[in-house]
Write a protein that holds these residues in place. Structure first.
Motif, PDB file in Angstrom:
ATOM      1  N   PRO A  11      42.402  39.420  47.044  1.00 26.27           N
ATOM      2  CA  PRO A  11      42.985  38.103  47.309  1.00 26.27           C
ATOM      3  C   PRO A  11      43.316  37.451  45.966  1.00 26.27           C
ATOM      4  N   VAL A  12      44.468  36.824  45.856  1.00 28.07           N
ATOM      5  CA  VAL A  12      44.944  36.403  44.534  1.00 28.07           C
ATOM      6  C   VAL A  12      44.049  35.361  43.874  1.00 28.07           C
ATOM      7  N   THR A  13      43.232  34.666  44.650  1.00 32.80           N
ATOM      8  CA  THR A  13      42.333  33.648  44.083  1.00 32.80           C
ATOM      9  C   THR A  13      40.972  34.223  43.681  1.00 32.80           C
ATOM     10  N   THR A  14      40.793  35.543  43.802  1.00 32.97           N
ATOM     11  CA  THR A  14      39.543  36.178  43.379  1.00 32.97           C
ATOM     12  C   THR A  14      39.309  35.907  41.897  1.00 32.97           C
ATOM     13  N   PRO A  15      38.138  35.406  41.497  1.00 29.68           N
ATOM     14  CA  PRO A  15      37.874  35.181  40.073  1.00 29.68           C
ATOM     15  C   PRO A  15      37.957  36.485  39.283  1.00 29.68           C
ATOM     16  N   PHE A  16      38.424  36.385  38.049  1.00 28.95           N
ATOM     17  CA  PHE A  16      38.528  37.549  37.164  1.00 28.95           C
ATOM     18  C   PHE A  16      37.173  38.240  37.023  1.00 28.95           C
ATOM     19  N   ALA A  17      36.105  37.462  36.893  1.00 30.55           N
ATOM     20  CA  ALA A  17      34.768  38.040  36.731  1.00 30.55           C
ATOM     21  C   ALA A  17      34.375  38.876  37.944  1.00 30.55           C
ATOM     22  N   THR A  18      34.778  38.456  39.129  1.00 30.16           N
ATOM     23  CA  THR A  18      34.483  39.226  40.339  1.00 30.16           C
ATOM     24  C   THR A  18      35.232  40.547  40.330  1.00 30.16           C
ATOM     25  N   ALA A  19      36.509  40.496  39.935  1.00 28.55           N
ATOM     26  CA  ALA A  19      37.321  41.713  39.893  1.00 28.55           C
ATOM     27  C   ALA A  19      36.793  42.692  38.849  1.00 28.55           C
ATOM     28  N   LEU A  20      36.251  42.179  37.742  1.00 29.60           N
ATOM     29  CA  LEU A  20      35.673  43.044  36.711  1.00 29.60           C
ATOM     30  C   LEU A  20      34.483  43.829  37.238  1.00 29.60           C
ATOM     31  N   GLY A  21      33.702  43.215  38.088  1.00 30.50           N
ATOM     32  CA  GLY A  21      32.467  43.838  38.550  1.00 30.50           C
ATOM     33  C   GLY A  21      31.293  43.433  37.675  1.00 30.50           C
ATOM     34  N   GLU A  22      30.130  43.511  38.225  1.00 31.62           N
ATOM     35  CA  GLU A  22      28.929  42.993  37.572  1.00 31.62           C
ATOM     36  C   GLU A  22      28.610  43.713  36.268  1.00 31.62           C
TER      37      GLU A  22
END
Length: 452
Positions: free
Chosen positions: A385-396
């Motif tokens: 989803p385009v509003t996903t935070p960058f940190a979430t997309a990076l992964g933990e």
């Protein structure tokens, strides 16, 4: 999705696949890959024509036949096959991944990210199986030609930064940093694997380094964390900063201008440049591209057809000579790692290359990831989803173990994250999704502050 179920054929969100007709992934696979392979065949035929060694000529013809077969397999969407045993240490790794995650996949129905990387590895297989062409870079002439075509922006930057930098205030430093970051960002437009989508005029406009032009282009940065990056950089002193590089030629040149500024302002005392191990995605930087670029800047006749002035030549020589000194003294370190030439997203960095992960996580205060492919690998190239935070997309793993990450990327693929609510709809009132996501004229600067 639980972390243990995520794999190259099953990203956190649905993968982009060329089997979806009409998508950018489909267009890339069906149209652009065959164009790239045809260009390699043309380069090889020219190289073979200049050879007198009959063994090398015969091997070159075998490579051309292999490229033609690879092109044909892609165009007819045939099943992908394992890498042949070509003497390189990554063969077993690739083949285990193919057998585990893509056992019945074709060139179009596997994940687009993995298959695109596999195509370049299959291309390199042909050279590895030879005896006299193993070190040949079939993209070198294109990289040199496009760098030469960037002469206007090269000389403009050389004049501006050939002398030692004098920053009188934090405000002056911020202004200069913003300008350099934008030049580094838009320098990524010179991606030869996508050049068929852009005119030379488009590229020159994106490379423009004038203040007014940069202010205008900043409107097209759809996620702009430049201020966050500056807030990190301004507090650094004699740090180690890493660049995971993208394109050779002009983009590498402007990366070096930024790295020079970081050294001169004592934000960094060591810069580590991470290259690809083999020719990759047409224009990606390999270690050999460094001396080639520096030698080009030091040769008075490299840009001779463009009639540079003596002042131009001197400014560029001063810049390149200082860079050579950085390398000689160990302030700049040039390195490469096999992991950058896999089909894996960077969530797999720790498990696949633990020593590289530990080095970046423990020793680097800031890692710049340059370009579209690095962004795709950082975010797993899937339909967030385009509003996903960058940190979430990076992964933990990356987000919580690295000190800080900055991605500089002109948008040349669908994947996007970090938009504000309603921002996509506002953008698409005036421009199509294909243009702003894939056309190379829009961009993101995204930052993760990482661990405390």
């Amino acid at each position: 999705m639980p972390a243990h179920t995520i794999n190259p054929n099953n990203p956190p969100c649905p993968a982009y696949r060329a089997s979806e007709k009409g998508t950018f992934a489909w267009d890339t696979s069906a149209r652009r890959w065959p164009v790239i392979l045809t260009s390699v065949i043309d380069d090889m035929c020219k190289a073979i024509a200049q050879e007198s060694n009959q063994t090398k000529i015969a091997e070159g013809k075998t490579i051309v036949e292999g490229i033609s077969q690879l092109k044909n397999d892609i165009e007819h969407d045939r099943p992908i096959r394992p890498i042949k045993e070509d003497g390189k240490p990554d063969v077993a790794v690739w083949n285990k991944q193919i057998a585990t995650y893509f056992p019945n996949s074709t060139w179009f129905d596997g994940s687009w990210l993995y298959n695109e990387c596999l195509m370049y590895r299959r291309l390199r297989e042909l050279y590895n199986l030879s005896t006299l062409w193993q070190d040949y870079d079939p993209f070198l002439s294109q990289k040199n030609a496009t760098f030469k075509g960037s002469f206007g922006a090269v000389f403009e930057l050389a004049h501006k930064f050939s002398n030692l930098i004098d920053v009188n205030s934090e405000e002056d430093g911020q202004v200069m940093f913003h300008e350099l970051m934008q030049v580094c960002l838009w320098g990524n437009a010179h991606d030869l694997s996508l050049l068929t989508n852009m005119s030379q005029e488009d590229i020159r406009n994106l490379q423009a380094t004038g203040k007014e032009k940069l202010e205008e282009q900043e409107k097209n940065i759809v996620v702009n964390d430049l201020d966050k990056v500056w807030n990190r950089v301004k507090d650094l002193k004699n740090a180690r900063i890493d660049f995971v590089l993208d394109n050779a030629g002009f983009e590498l040149f402007v990366d070096l201008v930024l790295a020079d500024w970081l050294i001169q302002t004592k934000k960094a005392s060591k810069i580590v440049f991470h290259c690809k191990t083999v020719p990759w995605f047409v224009s990606d930087v390999i270690e050999d591209d460094f001396p080639i670029l520096l030698d080009s800047c030091l040769q008075p006749d490299f840009f001779a057809s463009e009639s540079p002035s003596q002042e131009d030549v001197t400014a560029l020589k001063n810049l390149a000579s200082r860079w050579q000194q950085y390398i000689k003294e160990g302030q700049w370190v040039i390195t490469s790692h096999q992991f950058w030439c896999t089909g894996l997203a960077y969530r797999h960095l720790r498990e696949e290359a633990p020593e590289l992960f530990d080095d970046l996580a423990n020793n680097s205060q800031l890692v710049f990831f340059k370009g579209d492919l690095n962004f795709r690998k950082l975010t797993y190239d899937c339909k967030w989803p385009v509003t996903t935070p960058f940190a979430t997309a990076l992964g933990e793993d990356l987000n919580k173990n690295f000190t800080s990450i900055c991605s500089l990327r002109t948008n040349k693929a669908d994947v996007i994250c970090g938009l504000k609510e309603g921002q996509q709809e506002k953008i698409e009132q005036t421009v199509s999704p294909l243009v702003w996501r894939c056309g190379g004229k829009y961009a993101v600067v995204q930052y993760s502050s990482g661990r405390e």
